[in-house]
Design an enzyme around this catalytic site. Structure first.
Site, short mmCIF file in Angstrom:
data_model
loop_
_atom_site.label_atom_id
_atom_site.label_comp_id
_atom_site.label_asym_id
_atom_site.label_seq_id
_atom_site.Cartn_x
_atom_site.Cartn_y
_atom_site.Cartn_z
N GLU A 291 0.82 -1.21 0.00
CA GLU A 291 0.00 0.00 0.00
C GLU A 291 0.87 1.27 0.00
OE1 GLU A 291 -2.83 0.59 3.24
OE2 GLU A 291 -4.48 0.47 1.84
N HIS A 317 7.35 -26.94 0.40
CA HIS A 317 6.55 -27.97 -0.24
C HIS A 317 5.41 -27.35 -1.01
CE1 HIS A 317 8.91 -30.84 2.04
NE2 HIS A 317 8.92 -29.88 2.95
N LYS A 431 -13.90 1.83 -2.88
CA LYS A 431 -14.68 2.22 -1.69
C LYS A 431 -15.86 3.07 -2.11
CE LYS A 431 -11.23 2.94 1.90
NZ LYS A 431 -10.51 3.97 2.63
O1 LIG Z 1 -7.86 2.57 10.55
P1 LIG Z 1 -8.86 2.88 9.50
O2 LIG Z 1 -9.01 4.34 9.26
O3 LIG Z 1 -10.18 2.22 9.79
O4 LIG Z 1 -8.34 2.30 8.16
C1 LIG Z 1 -8.24 0.94 7.87
C2 LIG Z 1 -7.63 0.77 6.50
O5 LIG Z 1 -8.48 1.44 5.60
C3 LIG Z 1 -8.05 1.85 4.32
O6 LIG Z 1 -8.53 0.96 3.37
C4 LIG Z 1 -6.61 2.10 4.11
O7 LIG Z 1 -6.28 1.84 2.77
C5 LIG Z 1 -5.72 1.28 5.01
O8 LIG Z 1 -4.42 1.80 4.94
C6 LIG Z 1 -6.22 1.33 6.43
O9 LIG Z 1 -5.34 0.62 7.25
#
Ligand SMILES: O=P(O)(O)OC[C@H]1O[C@H](O)[C@H](O)[C@@H](O)[C@@H]1O
Length: 462
Positions: A291, A317, A431
């Protein structure tokens, strides 16, 4: 030295036809690294993870919350995803292996067991809730942004179940939030309801947050020595103060992987601990490396290595066939643990069967180490780049050191790859499409883009 990296098998001298990294390439990279080093270490204000190992205020606030809950809970249920779950999971697997959960409360030193929900598969959540006594469960809701869809959905379900189990008022005493100090839905709820909350400092990104309350609180709750964890990380920072590659281990790791990728086409970068407790460390590393580094440069060029988790000897394996004879596009970084030679004596039995008798008198510790060395040598003999990271023992100090090593290496690698290692714009579109389909306000534009995408074509379905 608690941590060492042997990279002989990355170098031309060790590989057939000298087809490895040349001494000149390494020397040439030292200037670029010196710049990357200066750049990263000058950004202490922006890159909060650099100073987490010495952030005593945050550590003490975390330990105080752990102390307040002491004796009240048998289980801790952690809700989070990505950087808010992978670190705690890696720490738990390393330092509280599965058998620990089966011990009595006394044998666990009175510490609760830790369960992590890092997905929204309804079957897993139902099964987890069915086996927990919520009246004796502490729920940690961890989200840097305080609004990640998966974590919020988990929270709504678990909060409802808690309220049913112990009543609305008491439910608040079963919750701890870990989130940004200002923004996000969790912070809003915490303020309105007075829920105990620890902060993820705004300048600490999710995947760099394991040494913040995100990793520290779950670790402290299950009796992991948080001070040792931070001390291991602090030790790495001290050693990394110099831009000299001869002493800066995270820098050497970053530089080697970068040269291997960009000058030798070794873009798939395997992390392969030969130790069960470190299996999930490899998964934590995958998020960090992928990422942070897989993205578009400012000129639009897509770059970035592909991290791949493996575990030895198990994967000898399985994936090792691919590593040995598949495309010459990989590096393998082993992690080994010293001092296991006398562990797991293999008894003498079937002395008349040569396939078994040669094992008598050896130990499992010897076997796993020999297998790692054999695999490293075999890979090198076939021109496959590999390096070995050795730690003295699997304990909190070394976990802290390993994690800070990889976090720092990632920051350096971001500069070498010329990308911003601290954002993740690529995860947004998916998202937003999901928000659009769920009807979240403000996602009208994503809805329009989604609706304009080609729909499944019946000609291409079997
Ligand atoms: O900790 P949060 O804000 O809930 O984020 C949780 C995750 O969400 C996103 O998808 C980011 O790409 C991640 O880098 C992050 O760790």
């Amino acid at each position: 030295m608690s941590l060492s990296l042997d990279f002989t098998n990355m170098m031309g001298a060790a590989l057939p036809h000298g087809a490895g990294i040349t001494a000149a390439q390494l020397t040439d990279a030292s200037d670029a690294f010196a710049k990357a080093h200066a750049h990263v270490h000058a950004m202490q204000a922006e890159l909060g993870f650099l100073t987490l190992p010495v952030n005593e205020a945050l550590r003490d606030a975390t330990l105080a919350v752990a102390e307040q809950t002491r004796g009240r809970f048998d289980d801790v249920l952690l809700l989070g995803i990505g950087g808010s779950a992978l670190g705690p999971i890696a720490l738990r697997t390393a330092l509280r292996p599965p058998a620990w959960n089966t011990l009595s409360a006394d044998a666990r030193g009175g510490h609760p067991r830790l369960h992590v929900l890092d997905n929204v598969d309804p079957a897993t959540i139902a099964a987890t809730l069915a086996r927990l006594d919520l009246s004796r469960t502490l729920v940690l809701v961890i989200s840097k942004s305080g609004g990640t869809v998966e974590t919020m959905a988990q929270y709504l379900i678990v909060r409802e179940a808690l309220a049913r189990a112990v009543g609305e008022d008491a439910a608040r005493q079963h919750l701890v939030f870990i989130t940004d100090p200002e923004v996000g839905a969790l912070r809003k709820i915490a303020r309105a309801e007075g829920i105990t909350t620890l902060e993820v400092p705004p300048n600490v990104g999710g995947r760099f947050s394991v040494l913040s309350p995100v990793g520290m609180l779950p670790a402290a709750l299950i009796g992991i020595d948080v001070k040792a964890l931070l001390a291991g990380a602090a030790d790495v920072m001290t050693r990394a103060a110099s831009a000299d590659l001869a002493t800066n281990l995270p820098g050497t790791f970053a530089v080697l992987q970068h040269i291997a990728d960009t000058a030798h086409g070794r873009s798939v970068q395997v992390l392969m601990p030969y130790a069960d407790p470190l299996r999930d460390l490899a998964l934590w590393f995958v998020q960090l490396w992928a990422e942070s580094l897989g993205k578009l440069r400012s000129d639009g060029t897509p770059v970035g290595p592909t991290p791949l988790p493996a575990v030895g000897a198990t994967d000898q394996h399985s994936q090792v066939q691919l590593f040995m004879e598949g495309p010459l596009d990989k590096t393998v970084t082993f992690i080994t643990v010293k001092g296991r030679e006398r562990d797991g004596m293999i008894p003498t039995r079937h002395a008349d069967i040569p396939e078994l008798s040669y094992l008598a008198g050896h130990t499992l510790g010897e076997l796993i180490d020999i297998e790692q060395r054999a695999t490293a040598g075999a890979l090198a003999a076939r021109g496959r780049f590999n390096a070995t990271l050795a730690i003295d023992t699997v304990d909190a100090f070394h976990l802290g050191a390993l994690m800070q090593t990889f976090a720092l290496a990632t920051a350096y690698a971001g500069v070498l790859y010329e990308v911003n290692a601290f954002n993740q714009p690529g995860v947004e579109l998916g998202k937003n499409f999901a928000y659009a389909m769920l009807g979240r306000a403000g996602s009208e534009q994503a809805r329009a883009e989604w609706d304009a995408l080609p729909k499944p074509d019946p000609r291409y379905r079997v």
